[in-house]
Enzyme design. Structure first.
Site, short mmCIF file in Angstrom:
data_model
loop_
_atom_site.label_atom_id
_atom_site.label_comp_id
_atom_site.label_asym_id
_atom_site.label_seq_id
_atom_site.Cartn_x
_atom_site.Cartn_y
_atom_site.Cartn_z
CE LYS A 120 -1.65 1.80 3.45
NZ LYS A 120 -2.56 1.97 4.76
CG ASP A 138 -6.95 3.67 2.41
OD1 ASP A 138 -8.00 3.53 1.91
OD2 ASP A 138 -7.13 5.13 2.87
#
Length: 213
Positions: A120, A138
């Site tokens: 991420k 997220d």
């Protein structure tokens, strides 16, 4: 969600916010990387407060190494998991100095080898710093992807792959910013504000949350 609906979904978000940006404050690619590492399980607002003074003095990996782990902790002690994050930031800074001439690599796979940098974080840096068409999933994007039907998936990687597959070309670079902001301010976890959502009619979430009385 069907292809025409997906296109219209993004088109509306783009119309409302033509130039979406991260809400993290930073001055260069290295500071962005540090800020994203610090933002894990923390709010952007909290990270910005902690890095305001830090980033005035530290703009390069070499300066971070010189500051040291204990010095960094004094700046970021208001952020959750600050001990582990300080250790990772110093370690990744040392690697950038030793192996990359103090530069942030423009390669997602290389970025994920740095301490504290997961997929991420690497996706955020690649997209925000270098304009790569990556999708940083997220909690907000995971929720929006599943709740709306835009990109359903059981894991963040599943949602990321669905976004890569489903997102039309005109919207790929900025998609993750639009989705994060949408999840943060409208499609909230506990009480999505469906009554003011610009894509409510395209969303599969039932029942829609009514406007407050």
């Amino acid at each position: 969600m069907k292809k025409p609906d997906i296109f219209e979904f993004y088109r509306r978000l783009a119309e409302l916010n033509p130039d979406p940006r991260t809400e993290l404050d930073y001055g260069n690619d290295y500071q962005l990387l540090v800020a994203v590492v610090l933002s894990a399980q923390a709010t952007d607002i909290g990270v910005n407060k902690a890095t305001r003074a830090l980033f005035r003095d530290v703009t390069t990996p070499a300066q971070m190494v010189a500051l040291g782990e204990e010095g960094l902790k004094q700046h970021i002690k208001t952020i959750g998991l600050f001990n582990a994050k300080a250790k990772n930031v110093i370690a990744l800074s040392e690697i950038l100095v030793q192996d990359f001439g103090g530069q942030v690599p423009q390669d997602r796979d290389v970025l994920t080898t740095l301490p504290g940098v997961g997929r991420k974080t690497a996706n955020v840096v690649m997209n925000t710093a270098y304009g790569a068409e990556t999708f940083a999933v997220d909690t907000h994007i995971f929720r929006v992807g599943n709740r709306t039907g835009l990109a359903p998936g059981k894991t963040p990687l599943h949602v990321e792959k669905a976004l890569e597959k489903n997102t039309p070309a005109p919207f790929r670079r900025d998609a993750h910013h639009w989705l994060i902001l949408h999840g943060r301010y409208i499609c909230k976890a506990r009480r999505p504000e469906c009554w003011r959502c610009p894509v409510a009619d395209l969303c599969r979430f039932k029942p829609k949350t009514p406007a407050p009385a």
